[in-house]
Design a protein around this motif. Structure first.
Motif, PDB file in Angstrom:
ATOM      1  N   ASN A  25       0.835  -1.197   0.000  1.00 59.49           N
ATOM      2  CA  ASN A  25       0.000   0.000   0.000  1.00 59.49           C
ATOM      3  C   ASN A  25       0.876   1.256   0.000  1.00 59.49           C
ATOM      4  O   ASN A  25       2.103   1.166  -0.103  1.00 59.49           O
ATOM      5  N   GLU A  26       0.252   2.413   0.098  1.00 65.61           N
ATOM      6  CA  GLU A  26       0.996   3.672  -0.023  1.00 65.61           C
ATOM      7  C   GLU A  26       2.017   3.873   1.091  1.00 65.61           C
ATOM      8  O   GLU A  26       2.990   4.605   0.923  1.00 65.61           O
ATOM      9  N   SER A  27       1.821   3.218   2.229  1.00 66.10           N
ATOM     10  CA  SER A  27       2.758   3.377   3.347  1.00 66.10           C
ATOM     11  C   SER A  27       3.852   2.314   3.331  1.00 66.10           C
ATOM     12  O   SER A  27       4.685   2.261   4.240  1.00 66.10           O
TER      13      SER A  27
END
Length: 274
Positions: free
Chosen positions: A203-205
Motif C-alpha cells: 500500500n501507499e505506506s
C-alpha cells in the motif's frame, strides 16, 4: 508477515532473532554500514550478495540461490534452530527481507516472518534501536529443503504457455513489455508470462495490502493452478511470492534465476509487446 507492534513485543523473548537484510544494489556496503549505526535489538546482519546469494556464473541469473547447506549452516551460526522465531527486515522495501524469508522457508524453517513495513515502520513507531552487536551462541540447524517452492528454467520453458499454468513477471511494466531494460542485455519477457508488478502488493505506506486486496490483485491468476513467479534476478519476485501466499494461493513456486537466467540460454525465446 508480522506487524511491527507484535514484533516489538516478541523481541523480549530470548528465542527471537531479527535478521537485518538492508541492502542497496548501487552501494553494496550500505546495509552493513547502516546496521552498525543502529538496528533492532537482537538483530544479526545478513548480506544479499554474500549470504543470500551465491557467486554469479554463466547460468543462474544475477543473484543465484546460495548453496542451501551453506545457508543452513549460516542460520545455525546466527543462533537459529527450528524453534527460533526469525523476523526478517530491510529498509521497508520488503524485497531483501522477502528474499531472506523465502530462503529460510526453503531450508525448512517454519517460524520465519517479514517485518511488515520494515525498519522504516519500526522507526516511525519510535521503538528501541541499538548499536550493540549481540554475542551469538551458535545452534545446530538441520536443513529440510522444500523443493516444491522452486522450479527450473526447463520447467518454465515446458509449461509457460499452458492454459493451466500461471507465469507471473514481477518487474515493472516497461521492463516486461521490453520498452526499457536498465540491467539485462536483452529486453522483454518469458513467453506465456503476465505482468504483476511486485510493488503493487504494497500500500501507499509500504506495508502489504490486506488479504482481500491481494486476492483482488491476483484475481487474473487462477488459484489452484501451478503459479510461478519471476523477476530480474529472483529477489523482488519473492515479494510477489509472499503476496500470493498471503492471498491464499497454495501452489506457488519461484523461478530463482528469473529473467537474467532465462536470457543466459541463447536458444530461449524472449517476447516483446509492440
Amino acid at each position: 508477515m508480522i506487524d511491527v507492534n507484535i514484533a516489538n513485543k516478541l523481541r523480549l523473548n530470548k528465542n527471537v532473532v531479527f535478521l537485518d537484510c538492508r541492502f542497496q544494489l548501487s552501494n553494496p556496503e550500505y546495509g552493513l554500514s547502516e546496521y552498525k549505526k543502529n538496528h533492532i535489538p537482537l538483530s544479526r546482519y545478513v548480506d544479499l550478495n554474500n549470504d543470500l546469494s551465491s557467486p554469479v556464473q554463466k547460468h543462474g541469473g544475477r543473484h543465484p540461490l546460495p548453496n542451501l547447506n551453506v545457508f543452513g549452516n549460516l542460520l545455525g551460526d546466527l543462533g537459529i534452530d527450528h524453534d527460533t522465531i526469525v523476523i526478517c527486515y530491510d529498509d521497508g522495501t520488503n524485497d531483501n527481507a522477502a528474499r531472506c524469508w523465502f530462503l529460510c522457508n526453503l531450508v525448512g524453517h517454519q517460524y520465519t516472518f517479514v517485518l511488515n513495513g520494515g525498519y522504516k515502520k519500526w522507526m516511525e513507531n519510535d521503538f528501541e534501536v541499538t548499536t550493540k552487536i549481540e554475542e551469538v551462541i551458535p545452534k545446530k540447524f538441520e536443513i529440510n529443503v522444500q523443493d516444491y517452492m522452486i522450479t527450473s528454467m526447463n520447467e518454465v520453458k515446458e509449461n509457460g504457455e499452458k492454459e493451466d499454468f500461471n507465469l507471473i513477471d514481477s518487474r515493472e511494466l516497461i521492463r516486461y513489455i521490453g520498452e526499457f531494460e536498465p540491467i539485462d542485455r536483452i529486453a522483454g519477457h518469458i513467453p506465456g508470462a503476465k505482468n504483476s508488478f511486485w510493488k503493487d502488493v504494497l500500500n501507499e505506506s509500504g506495508e502489504f495490502k490486506t488479504k482481500e486486496e491481494l486476492q483482488e490483485l491476483f484475481n487474473p491468476f487462477k488459484n489452484g493452478d501451478e503459479t510461478v513467479v519471476y523477476c530480474g534476478s529472483g529477489v523482488t519476485g519473492c515479494v510477489n511470492y509472499l503476496g500470493l501466499v498471503e492471498a491464499g494461493y497454495t501452489n506457488v513456486k519461484l523461478y530463482p534465476g528469473s529473467f537474467s537466467d532465462w536470457i543466459s540460454y541463447e536458444e530461449n525465446v524472449v517476447k516483446r509487446e509492440k
